[in-house]
Design a protein around this motif. Structure first.
Motif, PDB file in Angstrom:
ATOM      1  N   LYS A   8      50.791  58.253  21.737  1.00 57.09           N
ATOM      2  CA  LYS A   8      49.426  58.399  22.268  1.00 57.09           C
ATOM      3  C   LYS A   8      49.370  58.047  23.761  1.00 57.09           C
ATOM      4  CE  LYS A   8      47.716  55.580  19.163  1.00 57.09           C
ATOM      5  NZ  LYS A   8      48.797  55.364  18.207  1.00 57.09           N
ATOM      6  N   THR A   9      50.065  56.996  24.150  1.00 60.96           N
ATOM      7  CA  THR A   9      50.021  56.550  25.541  1.00 60.96           C
ATOM      8  C   THR A   9      50.599  57.607  26.492  1.00 60.96           C
ATOM      9  OG1 THR A   9      50.071  54.236  24.870  1.00 60.96           O
ATOM     10  CG2 THR A   9      50.744  54.721  27.138  1.00 60.96           C
ATOM     11  N   PRO A  10      51.842  58.088  26.281  1.00 63.74           N
ATOM     12  CA  PRO A  10      52.359  59.100  27.218  1.00 63.74           C
ATOM     13  C   PRO A  10      51.556  60.399  27.196  1.00 63.74           C
ATOM     14  CG  PRO A  10      54.050  58.502  25.593  1.00 63.74           C
ATOM     15  CD  PRO A  10      52.861  57.634  25.351  1.00 63.74           C
ATOM     16  N   GLN A  11      51.040  60.789  26.032  1.00 66.40           N
ATOM     17  CA  GLN A  11      50.215  62.001  25.970  1.00 66.40           C
ATOM     18  C   GLN A  11      48.968  61.854  26.843  1.00 66.40           C
ATOM     19  OE1 GLN A  11      49.244  63.502  22.004  1.00 66.40           O
ATOM     20  NE2 GLN A  11      51.130  62.575  21.241  1.00 66.40           N
ATOM     21  N   SER A  12      48.316  60.709  26.749  1.00 70.56           N
ATOM     22  CA  SER A  12      47.086  60.522  27.525  1.00 70.56           C
ATOM     23  C   SER A  12      47.385  60.390  29.015  1.00 70.56           C
ATOM     24  CB  SER A  12      46.289  59.322  27.008  1.00 70.56           C
ATOM     25  OG  SER A  12      47.034  58.138  27.158  1.00 70.56           O
ATOM     26  N   ILE A  13      48.509  59.793  29.373  1.00 70.37           N
ATOM     27  CA  ILE A  13      48.889  59.692  30.785  1.00 70.37           C
ATOM     28  C   ILE A  13      49.113  61.090  31.357  1.00 70.37           C
ATOM     29  CG2 ILE A  13      50.746  58.949  32.360  1.00 70.37           C
ATOM     30  CD1 ILE A  13      50.983  56.409  30.557  1.00 70.37           C
ATOM     31  N   ARG A  14      49.781  61.929  30.603  1.00 70.29           N
ATOM     32  CA  ARG A  14      50.038  63.299  31.072  1.00 70.29           C
ATOM     33  C   ARG A  14      48.756  64.124  31.139  1.00 70.29           C
ATOM     34  NH1 ARG A  14      54.614  63.157  27.040  1.00 70.29           N
ATOM     35  NH2 ARG A  14      56.243  62.118  28.214  1.00 70.29           N
ATOM     36  N   ALA A  15      47.799  63.852  30.260  1.00 72.71           N
ATOM     37  CA  ALA A  15      46.557  64.636  30.216  1.00 72.71           C
ATOM     38  C   ALA A  15      45.513  64.155  31.221  1.00 72.71           C
ATOM     39  CB  ALA A  15      45.963  64.578  28.806  1.00 72.71           C
ATOM     40  N   CYS A  29      47.577  45.512  28.865  1.00 72.74           N
ATOM     41  CA  CYS A  29      47.413  46.034  30.235  1.00 72.74           C
ATOM     42  C   CYS A  29      48.737  46.159  30.976  1.00 72.74           C
ATOM     43  CB  CYS A  29      46.429  45.172  31.014  1.00 72.74           C
ATOM     44  SG  CYS A  29      44.723  45.351  30.428  1.00 72.74           S
ATOM     45  N   GLY A  30      49.597  45.179  30.885  1.00 70.80           N
ATOM     46  CA  GLY A  30      50.902  45.236  31.546  1.00 70.80           C
ATOM     47  C   GLY A  30      51.759  46.373  31.024  1.00 70.80           C
ATOM     48  N   GLN A  31      51.663  46.657  29.725  1.00 68.42           N
ATOM     49  CA  GLN A  31      52.416  47.770  29.146  1.00 68.42           C
ATOM     50  C   GLN A  31      51.938  49.108  29.709  1.00 68.42           C
ATOM     51  OE1 GLN A  31      52.564  47.587  24.838  1.00 68.42           O
ATOM     52  NE2 GLN A  31      52.897  45.382  24.888  1.00 68.42           N
ATOM     53  N   TRP A  32      50.642  49.210  30.009  1.00 68.35           N
ATOM     54  CA  TRP A  32      50.120  50.431  30.612  1.00 68.35           C
ATOM     55  C   TRP A  32      50.699  50.640  32.004  1.00 68.35           C
ATOM     56  CZ3 TRP A  32      47.729  54.739  29.242  1.00 68.35           C
ATOM     57  CH2 TRP A  32      47.214  54.793  27.943  1.00 68.35           C
ATOM     58  N   ARG A  37      54.198  53.946  35.315  1.00 73.52           N
ATOM     59  CA  ARG A  37      55.334  53.996  36.254  1.00 73.52           C
ATOM     60  C   ARG A  37      56.453  54.911  35.733  1.00 73.52           C
ATOM     61  NH1 ARG A  37      53.611  52.175  40.511  1.00 73.52           N
ATOM     62  NH2 ARG A  37      52.957  50.045  40.839  1.00 73.52           N
ATOM     63  N   ARG A  38      56.670  54.920  34.412  1.00 67.16           N
ATOM     64  CA  ARG A  38      57.692  55.812  33.842  1.00 67.16           C
ATOM     65  C   ARG A  38      57.333  57.280  34.058  1.00 67.16           C
ATOM     66  NH1 ARG A  38      57.956  51.778  29.918  1.00 67.16           N
ATOM     67  NH2 ARG A  38      56.501  52.818  28.504  1.00 67.16           N
ATOM     68  N   GLU A  39      56.044  57.606  33.973  1.00 67.42           N
ATOM     69  CA  GLU A  39      55.587  58.995  34.116  1.00 67.42           C
ATOM     70  C   GLU A  39      55.360  59.393  35.568  1.00 67.42           C
ATOM     71  OE1 GLU A  39      55.155  61.338  31.691  1.00 67.42           O
ATOM     72  OE2 GLU A  39      55.877  59.920  30.193  1.00 67.42           O
ATOM     73  N   HIS A  40      54.855  58.458  36.373  1.00 71.76           N
ATOM     74  CA  HIS A  40      54.491  58.736  37.772  1.00 71.76           C
ATOM     75  C   HIS A  40      55.031  57.614  38.652  1.00 71.76           C
ATOM     76  CE1 HIS A  40      51.726  61.808  36.298  1.00 71.76           C
ATOM     77  NE2 HIS A  40      51.229  60.911  35.477  1.00 71.76           N
ATOM     78  N   THR A  41      56.235  57.768  39.123  1.00 69.78           N
ATOM     79  CA  THR A  41      56.892  56.677  39.866  1.00 69.78           C
ATOM     80  C   THR A  41      56.175  56.300  41.153  1.00 69.78           C
ATOM     81  OG1 THR A  41      58.366  58.309  40.851  1.00 69.78           O
ATOM     82  CG2 THR A  41      59.194  57.117  38.931  1.00 69.78           C
ATOM     83  N   ASN A  42      55.454  57.240  41.774  1.00 68.47           N
ATOM     84  CA  ASN A  42      54.782  56.954  43.042  1.00 68.47           C
ATOM     85  C   ASN A  42      53.289  56.689  42.895  1.00 68.47           C
ATOM     86  OD1 ASN A  42      57.186  57.292  44.498  1.00 68.47           O
ATOM     87  ND2 ASN A  42      56.914  59.507  44.515  1.00 68.47           N
ATOM     88  N   TRP A  65      45.248  54.946  39.470  1.00 70.01           N
ATOM     89  CA  TRP A  65      45.067  54.357  38.139  1.00 70.01           C
ATOM     90  C   TRP A  65      44.469  52.970  38.279  1.00 70.01           C
ATOM     91  CZ3 TRP A  65      46.417  57.087  33.775  1.00 70.01           C
ATOM     92  CH2 TRP A  65      47.183  58.228  33.981  1.00 70.01           C
ATOM     93  N   TYR A  66      43.433  52.688  37.500  1.00 68.30           N
ATOM     94  CA  TYR A  66      42.831  51.363  37.430  1.00 68.30           C
ATOM     95  C   TYR A  66      43.043  50.857  36.014  1.00 68.30           C
ATOM     96  CZ  TYR A  66      40.456  52.773  41.710  1.00 68.30           C
ATOM     97  OH  TYR A  66      40.187  53.200  42.981  1.00 68.30           O
ATOM     98  N   ILE A  67      43.630  49.683  35.880  1.00 70.59           N
ATOM     99  CA  ILE A  67      43.889  49.096  34.567  1.00 70.59           C
ATOM    100  C   ILE A  67      43.009  47.857  34.442  1.00 70.59           C
ATOM    101  CG2 ILE A  67      45.637  48.255  32.958  1.00 70.59           C
ATOM    102  CD1 ILE A  67      46.289  51.049  34.113  1.00 70.59           C
ATOM    103  N   VAL A  68      42.094  47.876  33.459  1.00 70.93           N
ATOM    104  CA  VAL A  68      41.189  46.746  33.233  1.00 70.93           C
ATOM    105  C   VAL A  68      41.177  46.408  31.746  1.00 70.93           C
ATOM    106  CG1 VAL A  68      39.731  47.381  35.202  1.00 70.93           C
ATOM    107  CG2 VAL A  68      39.119  48.175  32.918  1.00 70.93           C
ATOM    108  N   ASN A  69      40.747  45.187  31.443  1.00 68.55           N
ATOM    109  CA  ASN A  69      40.616  44.826  30.029  1.00 68.55           C
ATOM    110  C   ASN A  69      39.166  45.016  29.586  1.00 68.55           C
ATOM    111  OD1 ASN A  69      39.130  42.224  30.209  1.00 68.55           O
ATOM    112  ND2 ASN A  69      40.972  41.556  31.290  1.00 68.55           N
TER     113      ASN A  69
END
Length: 173
Positions: A8-15, A29-32, A37-42, A65-69
């Motif tokens: 689910k995570t990589p699919q949503s990152i790509r979409a 949050c840290g896992q996100w 970074r794995r999908e978009h290194t820059n 990307w904004y990562i919040v809890n």
């Protein structure tokens, strides 16, 4: 609502259309950050972590990307101009009376053209009614009323405090 580990995570990152805001339980949050970074290194990632002052500063900067809890939704100024919202473990938004559920609905529906993705392996928790708030966040024009939702989708018994939900109607599955 794929099972855990199915991507689910990589699919949503790509979409996602950027800028994107990911809302997740604090422990994820840290896992996100790592997954993005794995999908978009820059990618420019604003991970809102640290003290209140540090989080405010992070959220005020321009990022992809904004990562919040979840707890931050109701008490922080969220970035504007977001094109995609990803709610990881979206069953955290099941309670229609909860502050964070209401805040997600308000924040994520400012722009009607934004994409909203709910990720969860467990979308319903105690009751069929728990799914209503998630549907309301995704489609506020369709799921406008909890009581209409219950009438339309659920089998109920009348109790002393109103209808008691028993199950989903077979015709609505």
């Amino acid at each position: 609502t794929d099972d855990p580990g199915l991507g689910k995570t990589p699919q949503s990152i790509r979409a996602a259309e950027l800028p994107c805001q990911v809302v997740a339980p604090r422990y994820l949050c840290g896992q996100w950050v790592d997954a993005i970074r794995r999908e978009h290194t820059n990618a420019v990632i604003a991970y809102a972590d640290g003290t209140r002052k540090e989080r405010d500063a992070i959220l005020s900067k321009r990022a992809d990307w904004y990562i919040v809890n979840y707890e931050m939704l109701a008490t922080y100024d969220m970035p504007t101009e977001i094109r995609t919202y990803i709610n990881d473990e979206s069953h955290h938004l099941r309670n229609r009376g909860a502050t964070q559920s209401k805040a997600a609905r308000l924040v994520e529906n400012v722009n009607p053209t934004s994409r909203i993705y709910h990720l969860s392996a467990t979308p319903m928790w105690k009751s069929v009614a728990d799914i209503w708030m998630q549907c309301h966040i995704l489609y506020p024009q369709v799921f406008t009323s909890y009581h209409t939702f219950v009438k339309l989708y659920c089998n109920t018994l009348q109790g002393p405090y109103g209808p008691r939900i028993m199950s989903i109607k077979r015709s609505m599955r």
